[in-house]
Scaffold this motif. Sequence first.
Motif, mmCIF file in Angstrom:
data_model
loop_
_atom_site.group_PDB
_atom_site.id
_atom_site.type_symbol
_atom_site.label_atom_id
_atom_site.label_comp_id
_atom_site.label_asym_id
_atom_site.label_seq_id
_atom_site.Cartn_x
_atom_site.Cartn_y
_atom_site.Cartn_z
ATOM 1 N N ASP A 42 29.206 -116.265 6.242
ATOM 2 C CA ASP A 42 28.867 -115.700 4.942
ATOM 3 C C ASP A 42 30.103 -115.386 4.108
ATOM 4 O OD1 ASP A 42 26.471 -115.304 3.603
ATOM 5 O OD2 ASP A 42 26.546 -113.138 3.841
ATOM 6 N N ASN A 43 31.255 -115.390 4.737
ATOM 7 C CA ASN A 43 32.482 -114.986 4.043
ATOM 8 C C ASN A 43 33.495 -116.125 3.926
ATOM 9 O OD1 ASN A 43 32.318 -111.972 3.408
ATOM 10 N ND2 ASN A 43 31.691 -112.011 5.553
ATOM 11 N N ARG A 44 33.014 -117.350 3.939
ATOM 12 C CA ARG A 44 33.917 -118.478 3.780
ATOM 13 C C ARG A 44 34.297 -118.658 2.310
ATOM 14 N NH1 ARG A 44 36.673 -118.434 6.759
ATOM 15 N NH2 ARG A 44 37.346 -120.611 6.779
#
Length: 269
Positions: free
Chosen positions: A254-256
């Motif tokens: 989710d934090n790419r």
Amino acid sequence: MASLTLQSTAKLPSGHTIPLLGLGVYRNNDAYPAVIAALKHGYRHIDTAEMYRNEAAVGKAVRDSGINREEIFVTTKIMGGTAAPTASIKASLERLDLGYVDLYLIHSPHGGKETRLKIWRALLEAKAQGKARDVGVSNFVRHLEEIREAGLETPAINQIELHPFCKQEPIVEYCNKHSILISAFCPLVRADFSDPVLQEISKKINKSPAQVLVRWSLQKGWIPLPKSSHPERIASNADVYDFQLSAEDFGALDNRPQKPISWNPIDEP
């Protein structure tokens, strides 16, 4: 989420249901073998479009599958900017030859506000006539407000590019606020699985990168449309119901960094 199956569905505003996993057939001119393979492996949702030039092949595969038409959810799309939408709708329905489509989308916001509203009204008319059970849009961002401001029926679905590297959070938030279901195209990032975090998670849980991406999208509550023309990959892409991404792995994806791979419709006038 662990209880999801290939038969899992979401409810549309009309009361009809849409399978949560679909087969995309973009850039697959002869989609017949892929659709037959998908239906054989349990898929019940096929996503095509006028622009893909394979509606006839999709329709034939559905008819030849031996599966009751009512059990198969078929989506098609009318090209954005179409000057004669009623004629385009008629032509697509004739190519599919399935009697009706389950979902009809405007493929893009091309053409300007008046053209968008004209096409939307044509789709609403097709729905009223039983030619489409539900109607929606694709690649609409701020353009959704035009439909609301015109006092017209809210789209059932907005189909947009979505994957860990293109989360489109503002439009996802808008759709959630207005009870518009979200369908994800390019969920497999066109097979670019080079991201190190994706690779690490894939190896750790012994699932392919494609399976990880499909599962991530399902856990987001979206309707992913993985595309493949290879029967073995079509089957593998649906083999995502015996695991769940942990909170840690889900959050890592989710934090790419964000890097869309398709076009960005936000500036379409």
